[in-house]
Design a protein around this motif. Sequence first.
Motif, PDB file in Angstrom:
ATOM      1  N   THR A 143     -10.518 -58.413  11.123  1.00 44.08           N
ATOM      2  CA  THR A 143      -9.070 -58.432  10.936  1.00 44.08           C
ATOM      3  C   THR A 143      -8.453 -57.188  11.543  1.00 44.08           C
ATOM      4  OG1 THR A 143      -9.386 -57.460   8.741  1.00 44.08           O
ATOM      5  CG2 THR A 143      -9.130 -59.849   8.848  1.00 44.08           C
ATOM      6  N   PHE A 144      -7.229 -57.361  12.102  1.00 48.80           N
ATOM      7  CA  PHE A 144      -6.514 -56.266  12.758  1.00 48.80           C
ATOM      8  C   PHE A 144      -5.020 -56.449  12.516  1.00 48.80           C
ATOM      9  CE2 PHE A 144     -10.069 -57.762  15.294  1.00 48.80           C
ATOM     10  CZ  PHE A 144     -10.878 -56.632  15.394  1.00 48.80           C
ATOM     11  N   ALA A 145      -4.312 -55.385  12.777  1.00 48.91           N
ATOM     12  CA  ALA A 145      -2.857 -55.490  12.737  1.00 48.91           C
ATOM     13  C   ALA A 145      -2.375 -56.281  13.950  1.00 48.91           C
ATOM     14  CB  ALA A 145      -2.228 -54.094  12.743  1.00 48.91           C
ATOM     15  N   LEU A 174      -1.388 -66.907  -0.752  1.00 51.80           N
ATOM     16  CA  LEU A 174      -1.836 -65.808  -1.610  1.00 51.80           C
ATOM     17  C   LEU A 174      -0.951 -64.583  -1.432  1.00 51.80           C
ATOM     18  CD1 LEU A 174      -5.752 -65.900  -1.352  1.00 51.80           C
ATOM     19  CD2 LEU A 174      -4.364 -66.364  -3.378  1.00 51.80           C
ATOM     20  N   PHE A 175      -0.491 -64.352  -0.221  1.00 59.90           N
ATOM     21  CA  PHE A 175       0.295 -63.147   0.062  1.00 59.90           C
ATOM     22  C   PHE A 175       1.709 -63.510   0.510  1.00 59.90           C
ATOM     23  CE2 PHE A 175      -4.175 -62.150   0.835  1.00 59.90           C
ATOM     24  CZ  PHE A 175      -4.354 -61.072  -0.022  1.00 59.90           C
ATOM     25  N   SER A 176       2.225 -64.573  -0.070  1.00 60.26           N
ATOM     26  CA  SER A 176       3.571 -65.020   0.307  1.00 60.26           C
ATOM     27  C   SER A 176       4.631 -63.980  -0.050  1.00 60.26           C
ATOM     28  CB  SER A 176       3.895 -66.345  -0.377  1.00 60.26           C
ATOM     29  OG  SER A 176       3.821 -66.196  -1.789  1.00 60.26           O
ATOM     30  N   HIS A 177       4.340 -63.107  -1.046  1.00 62.67           N
ATOM     31  CA  HIS A 177       5.322 -62.107  -1.462  1.00 62.67           C
ATOM     32  C   HIS A 177       5.461 -60.981  -0.432  1.00 62.67           C
ATOM     33  CE1 HIS A 177       1.344 -60.967  -2.887  1.00 62.67           C
ATOM     34  NE2 HIS A 177       1.738 -59.678  -2.869  1.00 62.67           N
ATOM     35  N   ILE A 178       4.532 -60.916   0.552  1.00 60.03           N
ATOM     36  CA  ILE A 178       4.683 -59.903   1.613  1.00 60.03           C
ATOM     37  C   ILE A 178       4.714 -60.576   2.990  1.00 60.03           C
ATOM     38  CG2 ILE A 178       3.617 -58.016   0.316  1.00 60.03           C
ATOM     39  CD1 ILE A 178       1.011 -58.575   1.786  1.00 60.03           C
ATOM     40  N   SER A 179       5.042 -61.877   2.979  1.00 58.31           N
ATOM     41  CA  SER A 179       5.077 -62.604   4.252  1.00 58.31           C
ATOM     42  C   SER A 179       6.337 -62.237   5.026  1.00 58.31           C
ATOM     43  CB  SER A 179       5.028 -64.105   3.994  1.00 58.31           C
ATOM     44  OG  SER A 179       6.180 -64.516   3.288  1.00 58.31           O
ATOM     45  N   PRO A 180       6.374 -62.405   6.359  1.00 56.81           N
ATOM     46  CA  PRO A 180       5.250 -62.911   7.160  1.00 56.81           C
ATOM     47  C   PRO A 180       4.163 -61.854   7.320  1.00 56.81           C
ATOM     48  CG  PRO A 180       7.054 -62.295   8.588  1.00 56.81           C
ATOM     49  CD  PRO A 180       7.571 -62.136   7.187  1.00 56.81           C
ATOM     50  N   LEU A 181       2.935 -62.347   7.464  1.00 54.70           N
ATOM     51  CA  LEU A 181       1.801 -61.443   7.569  1.00 54.70           C
ATOM     52  C   LEU A 181       1.715 -60.868   8.975  1.00 54.70           C
ATOM     53  CD1 LEU A 181      -0.919 -63.500   5.654  1.00 54.70           C
ATOM     54  CD2 LEU A 181       0.685 -61.816   4.743  1.00 54.70           C
ATOM     55  N   ALA A 182       1.474 -59.591   9.058  1.00 53.59           N
ATOM     56  CA  ALA A 182       1.240 -58.931  10.348  1.00 53.59           C
ATOM     57  C   ALA A 182      -0.267 -58.841  10.529  1.00 53.59           C
ATOM     58  CB  ALA A 182       1.890 -57.552  10.363  1.00 53.59           C
ATOM     59  N   LEU A 183      -0.851 -59.953  11.013  1.00 45.74           N
ATOM     60  CA  LEU A 183      -2.315 -60.068  10.970  1.00 45.74           C
ATOM     61  C   LEU A 183      -2.863 -60.719  12.235  1.00 45.74           C
ATOM     62  CD1 LEU A 183      -5.050 -60.051   9.363  1.00 45.74           C
ATOM     63  CD2 LEU A 183      -4.384 -62.315   8.506  1.00 45.74           C
ATOM     64  N   ASN A 184      -3.897 -60.119  12.750  1.00 46.92           N
ATOM     65  CA  ASN A 184      -4.775 -60.755  13.730  1.00 46.92           C
ATOM     66  C   ASN A 184      -6.147 -60.882  13.077  1.00 46.92           C
ATOM     67  OD1 ASN A 184      -2.781 -60.812  15.589  1.00 46.92           O
ATOM     68  ND2 ASN A 184      -3.715 -59.371  17.036  1.00 46.92           N
ATOM     69  N   LEU A 239     -12.957 -63.429   5.296  1.00 50.96           N
ATOM     70  CA  LEU A 239     -11.625 -62.945   5.676  1.00 50.96           C
ATOM     71  C   LEU A 239     -11.102 -61.935   4.655  1.00 50.96           C
ATOM     72  CD1 LEU A 239      -9.558 -65.955   7.059  1.00 50.96           C
ATOM     73  CD2 LEU A 239      -9.908 -63.739   8.150  1.00 50.96           C
ATOM     74  N   LEU A 240     -11.183 -62.300   3.343  1.00 47.51           N
ATOM     75  CA  LEU A 240     -10.715 -61.402   2.302  1.00 47.51           C
ATOM     76  C   LEU A 240     -11.564 -60.147   2.232  1.00 47.51           C
ATOM     77  CD1 LEU A 240      -9.834 -63.983  -0.498  1.00 47.51           C
ATOM     78  CD2 LEU A 240      -8.248 -62.684   0.941  1.00 47.51           C
ATOM     79  N   SER A 241     -12.866 -60.287   2.508  1.00 48.33           N
ATOM     80  CA  SER A 241     -13.750 -59.111   2.514  1.00 48.33           C
ATOM     81  C   SER A 241     -13.352 -58.158   3.629  1.00 48.33           C
ATOM     82  CB  SER A 241     -15.198 -59.554   2.678  1.00 48.33           C
ATOM     83  OG  SER A 241     -16.059 -58.445   2.860  1.00 48.33           O
ATOM     84  N   SER A 242     -13.063 -58.715   4.813  1.00 47.44           N
ATOM     85  CA  SER A 242     -12.664 -57.873   5.932  1.00 47.44           C
ATOM     86  C   SER A 242     -11.327 -57.195   5.653  1.00 47.44           C
ATOM     87  CB  SER A 242     -12.589 -58.707   7.212  1.00 47.44           C
ATOM     88  OG  SER A 242     -12.169 -57.924   8.306  1.00 47.44           O
ATOM     89  N   LEU A 243     -10.382 -57.944   5.053  1.00 44.58           N
ATOM     90  CA  LEU A 243      -9.074 -57.379   4.749  1.00 44.58           C
ATOM     91  C   LEU A 243      -9.148 -56.298   3.672  1.00 44.58           C
ATOM     92  CD1 LEU A 243      -6.722 -60.513   4.765  1.00 44.58           C
ATOM     93  CD2 LEU A 243      -6.520 -58.503   6.243  1.00 44.58           C
ATOM     94  N   SER A 244      -9.971 -56.570   2.648  1.00 42.12           N
ATOM     95  CA  SER A 244     -10.029 -55.639   1.511  1.00 42.12           C
ATOM     96  C   SER A 244     -11.009 -54.501   1.731  1.00 42.12           C
ATOM     97  CB  SER A 244     -10.421 -56.404   0.248  1.00 42.12           C
ATOM     98  OG  SER A 244     -11.751 -56.914   0.375  1.00 42.12           O
ATOM     99  N   GLN A 262      -4.110 -56.715  -0.097  1.00 40.22           N
ATOM    100  CA  GLN A 262      -2.664 -56.521  -0.012  1.00 40.22           C
ATOM    101  C   GLN A 262      -2.319 -55.166   0.582  1.00 40.22           C
ATOM    102  OE1 GLN A 262       0.259 -57.591  -3.393  1.00 40.22           O
ATOM    103  NE2 GLN A 262      -0.251 -55.429  -3.721  1.00 40.22           N
ATOM    104  N   LYS A 263      -3.048 -54.159   0.180  1.00 40.78           N
ATOM    105  CA  LYS A 263      -2.810 -52.818   0.709  1.00 40.78           C
ATOM    106  C   LYS A 263      -3.034 -52.787   2.218  1.00 40.78           C
ATOM    107  CE  LYS A 263      -4.391 -48.038   0.102  1.00 40.78           C
ATOM    108  NZ  LYS A 263      -5.349 -47.146  -0.636  1.00 40.78           N
ATOM    109  N   THR A 264      -4.108 -53.430   2.678  1.00 40.66           N
ATOM    110  CA  THR A 264      -4.398 -53.472   4.112  1.00 40.66           C
ATOM    111  C   THR A 264      -3.304 -54.206   4.873  1.00 40.66           C
ATOM    112  OG1 THR A 264      -6.765 -53.440   3.657  1.00 40.66           O
ATOM    113  CG2 THR A 264      -6.091 -54.183   5.839  1.00 40.66           C
TER     114      THR A 264
END
Length: 826
Positions: free
Chosen positions: A608-610, A643-653, A678-683, A797-799
């Motif tokens: 995962t990346f920004a 899961l992360f709709s409260h911080i959407s849109p996601l800035a994610l690659n 995916l969640l492991s990589s993000l967290s 979420q922090k990531t």
Amino acid sequence: MYNTNSLYLIDFNMPVLHLNSSDLRITINPDSLGFSDTSELLHYPLSWIGQERAEMATRFGLGMMQPDYHLFVLGEVGSGRSSLLQQAIIAAAAKRPTPPDLCYLCNFDEPGKPLALHLPAGQGRLLRQFIAQLTKSLPAEIAQCLDGQDFKIKSKCVEKKYKSDEIQAYAELDSFAEARHFTIRRESGQVVFTLLDKKGEILTEENLLKLPKTRRAEIDLAEQELHEAIIRYFEKFQRIEKEKDAELATLQRRVVKPLLSHELKNIRDKLQKQLKKEARLNAYFDQMMEDILDNLALFRTGNVDEEKQQAALDQGFSRYQINLVVDNFGLDGAPVIIEDNPLFHSLFGSIEYQFKNGKPQTGFMGIRAGSLHKAHGGFLMLHLDDLLVDRQIWIKLRRFLRCNQLQIEEPSAAFTSNISISLEPEAVDINVKIILIGSREEYYVLQEEDQEFIRRFRVKVDFATSFVSNVETYHATSIFVAQTCHASGLPDFSATAVARLLEESHREIDDQSRQSAIFARTEMLVLESAALCHTRGGNLVEVSDIITALEARTMRHNYPDTRLQESIRDGDVSIDLHGLKVGQLNALTQIDLGDHSFGMPVRVTARTFAGEDGLLNIAREVEMSGPIHDKGVFILQNYLSALFSHISPLALNASIVFEQEYTAIEGDSASCAELYVLLSSLSGQPLNQSIAVTGSLNQYGEVQPVGGINDKIEGYFNLCDKAGLDGTQGVLVPEHNQRHLMLAYKIVEAVEKGLFSIYTMKHVMQGLALLSGLPTGTTKESKTVSYAANTVLGHAQKTLLAFRRACQMTQQTKPESKRLPSRTEK
């Protein structure tokens, strides 16, 4: 759990369910079967085990006498569809009347159009026999009639009468010639005349020239008149000969006809009484008698070549043969025809040809019936695969079903172009019930493509692939084992061996509550186990024989499985069985090779990346994934966004890949594992590599059951077993798959000893807590604004927030994406 406006979460921090050894398979108590060995069951009849729907449809279809109620039998090969239908057809046929024989006869009026004749069963054989006897005795009897004293006297009178007429006519011609000074004589069928002078002597040409011109003119006129008189004489002579021949022929017919009438009456009397009024048969006898009377010259004896006369007789009598194409003599009930090789000629009939002087020749005796003719009044079983090999067969069958009338056709035009006489046998009405066997896929394809199909095959006999097990099905299956052993001359099975067979029928379909309806597999295991029992000299087949047979079968087929496990053990394929890793997990997959299927772990990784490109499925980008797998990844992506709709849109690659996978990927059973990496990589939280995962999730995170669950678990267990079980290894599977577990006994023992664990989850978050060792972060509140910091989702979420800030801080223009074009973009 959810509504259309917001995401509602239930507390899925509750632990996964750790299954006990008793949950891992169904065990059947041999004492519950009610017998000690299968020899006690031989007096029970075989039944349609678990096929009540198909049995009901079959009985309905076979009992429907109306047209277009043919049966289409669909189901898997080995389900007993053919054998059970054949058994039902035979029973139904025994209650039906025996259909008539079918004969083809010479058409004396149009030899190229042979006549069809239906006779009661067995009467065709008698008619053929009686006609053969008649033609054998007839030449001598007719010759005897024509050589009789009465016929000779009458024929001499006729000849004498016409002889005097011939003499009178010749005398008149002689007088006519004499009056004109000519003398005549007969010579080689001709009349020769000579001119005489006044003295009665022959007038030579020299003396003729000396006569006066007027006299020569008179002689020329007289000669012309004599010519005309001779022509009239021959016309009268031929008329007299014809009248004589006609009267002699009438005399012959009058003498022979009583003989023929008597012989044909005897044949009628020997046949069934109702045939005496059979109009077509009586008309045929009349035509046959007339044909014989018209050809009495064949029976004349005297100064003739015997070989030529016999050849002429044989050729003449060949017209009176009976071509019995369908003989139902000795048949009790209706015919049952199982056509395993439905070629065009074998199904619809044919015309055989013989080559004479390099040219094909035939006659009505060359007509051959097809299976449809033979099945008239009864049943014909066909396999759809065999019919579709030749499109013309299917077209002709459809045409027949439309009119229920069958016409035997000549061979191809290329062959018949060299035939001097073509045949067009009379078409016959055929009443037959067709039982067509095919697969479920073929049934629906034909229903879609062939408009007439559903109109003709109105009875659908659908064989199930499995059925709910109970005491009755266990008893019926035991009877099947007993009958199989008895039919093949094999030793009987003990109750414990039958119990193990029943357990294997559950394993074949991966279900503790249902049995497999593919009894061909059970029969195969019965045969192989009995062979091993015979080898060891046993009298009863025991559980040890079944286990050995199963192991031997696996050994014959599992080379790919063994070779892949060796590759993992040797390090050629990377699979970690211990430790913690970020963004990495073992997913369980099944490989189906047709004759053998097995499970194998595959490493799934994520990075995962920004960025703003979202989730990238590498397998899809290189066109190695199927539509079901792609669908699973899209669902995963939507669930992640929810899961992360409260911080959407996601800035994610993000990217996901099955490592070291070089073949096509299909199915969605790895979508849970893909979410975890995916969640492991993000967290940044590592996952337990000793626990392999399988499961499909929906858009709400609910875990759905997957196929091949037993193969998948056993594949991973075998790998762990060879590496050494230490109590940390296990698998995480959907809770809904619990009833599908029919695991090998060695896994049951390992779980019982605490060396291997099997966990189930109802929601994907339950598995996340097990694999990461941290709380997931989900709460009981109806809506989550933010996840707790020391949770997996909190770290993710922090990531994600950091990714967003990184994107927002970027001042320069966003560079062009390096992502490969998607399949749609291509």
